[in-house]
Design a protein around this motif. Structure first.
Motif, PDB file in Angstrom:
ATOM      1  N   SER A   1       0.831  -1.207   0.000  1.00 31.26           N
ATOM      2  CA  SER A   1       0.000   0.000   0.000  1.00 31.26           C
ATOM      3  C   SER A   1       0.869   1.261   0.000  1.00 31.26           C
TER       4      SER A   1
ATOM      5  N   TYR B   1       1.986   1.772  -3.509  1.00 33.15           N
ATOM      6  CA  TYR B   1       0.907   2.304  -4.340  1.00 33.15           C
ATOM      7  C   TYR B   1       0.717   3.797  -4.080  1.00 33.15           C
TER       8      TYR B   1
ATOM      9  N   SER C   1       1.119   5.937  -7.426  1.00 35.66           N
ATOM     10  CA  SER C   1      -0.158   6.253  -8.059  1.00 35.66           C
ATOM     11  C   SER C   1      -0.193   7.697  -8.531  1.00 35.66           C
ATOM     12  N   SER C   2      -0.829   7.909  -9.665  1.00 29.86           N
ATOM     13  CA  SER C   2      -0.978   9.274 -10.172  1.00 29.86           C
ATOM     14  C   SER C   2      -2.312   9.885  -9.742  1.00 29.86           C
ATOM     15  N   ASN C   3      -3.200   9.072  -9.192  1.00 24.91           N
ATOM     16  CA  ASN C   3      -4.481   9.567  -8.703  1.00 24.91           C
ATOM     17  C   ASN C   3      -4.338   9.909  -7.224  1.00 24.91           C
TER      18      ASN C   3
ATOM     19  N   ARG D   1      -6.983   8.232  -4.689  1.00 24.33           N
ATOM     20  CA  ARG D   1      -6.669   6.824  -4.434  1.00 24.33           C
ATOM     21  C   ARG D   1      -5.429   6.688  -3.558  1.00 24.33           C
ATOM     22  N   SER D   2      -4.472   7.580  -3.741  1.00 22.98           N
ATOM     23  CA  SER D   2      -3.282   7.554  -2.896  1.00 22.98           C
ATOM     24  C   SER D   2      -3.633   7.815  -1.436  1.00 22.98           C
TER      25      SER D   2
ATOM     26  N   GLU E   1      -1.525  16.476 -10.478  1.00 24.51           N
ATOM     27  CA  GLU E   1      -1.411  15.167 -11.124  1.00 24.51           C
ATOM     28  C   GLU E   1      -0.514  15.232 -12.343  1.00 24.51           C
TER      29      GLU E   1
ATOM     30  N   LYS F   1       3.221  15.151 -11.414  1.00 22.16           N
ATOM     31  CA  LYS F   1       3.689  13.914 -10.814  1.00 22.16           C
ATOM     32  C   LYS F   1       4.689  13.191 -11.730  1.00 22.16           C
TER      33      LYS F   1
END
Length: 179
Positions: A16, A19, A23-25, A28-29, A84, A87
Motif C-alpha cells: 500500500s 501504491y 499512483s498518479s491519482n 486513491r493515494s 497530477e 507527478k
C-alpha cells in the motif's frame, strides 16, 4: 502463525505504501495511505505497543487523513489536475537546492549514527536489560518503550505527520502555486 500474521501485515504495509508513492491519482493515494497507516497500527499491536497503535489510529488516521480528504474536497479541480500533471516530473532546477539540503542532511545523519554507535550508549544498554510484560501498561513503561525500543518508528511517524501537514497545507492554499 505469528510469523504469518507479521508477514501478511508487512506485505500490506509495503504494497500500500508503494501504491501511495506510485499512483498518479491523488484520491486513491490518500485511501491507500489509510490502509498503510492501519497496517502499521496492526504491526504495533503485534509488537505489543498498544498505546502507540491507538495513538497512530487516533492521530494519523483520524486526524491527518481527514485533513487531507477535506483538502482534496475543498481544492479546485484545476489545482488537483496541475498536481497530477506534475507527478511525472521527477526533479526540476527549482528543486535542486532542496535536494542538495536533503542529501547533506542524510550524509550528516548517517555519519552521526556510525560515529555514535548507539547500541553501546549507557541508557540504551540499561533499557535493553529491562523486561516488560503485556500487563505492564504504566506511563513509565510506555515512555521507556517509546524512547528505546520504538524510537525509530516513533520518529518516522513524526516525520510522516510533518510531511502530511505540509502537503495538506500546500494543497489547501488558495491562488496560484509558486512552483
Amino acid at each position: 502463525m505469528e510469523q504469518a500474521i507479521f508477514i501478511f501485515l508487512g506485505l500490506i504495509t509495503v504494497t500500500s505504501a508503494w501504491y501511495v508513492a506510485a499512483s498518479s491519482n491523488l484520491v486513491r493515494s490518500v485511501f491507500m495511505f489509510f490502509v498503510t497507516l492501519f497496517s502499521i497500527a496492526g504491526l504495533y499491536v503485534f509488537a505489543l505497543a498498544d498505546f502507540v497503535a491507538v495513538t497512530q489510529i487516533v492521530i494519523y488516521v483520524g486526524g491527518v487523513l481527514v485533513l487531507m480528504l477535506f483538502t482534496f474536497m475543498l481544492s479546485s479541480k484545476e489545482t488537483l489536475e496541475k498536481l497530477e500533471e506534475r507527478k511525472h516530473q521527477y526533479f526540476t532546477l527549482k528543486q535542486l537546492p532542496a535536494l542538495l539540503v536533503a542529501v547533506a542532511f542524510l550524509l550528516v545523519l548517517v555519519n552521526a549514527i556510525f560515529k555514535l554507535n548507539p547500541d553501546h550508549l549507557l541508557w540504551v544498554t540499561q533499557a535493553q536489560n529491562n523486561t516488560f510484560h503485556p500487563q505492564d501498561n504504566t506511563v513509565t513503561n510506555i515512555g521507556t518503550n517509546l524512547m528505546t525500543a520504538y524510537l525509530l518508528p516513533f520518529e518516522a511517524i513524526s516525520i510522516l505527520l510533518m510531511m502530511a501537514l505540509v502537503g495538506a497545507a500546500h494543497l489547501a492554499r488558495k491562488g496560484q502555486a509558486d512552483d
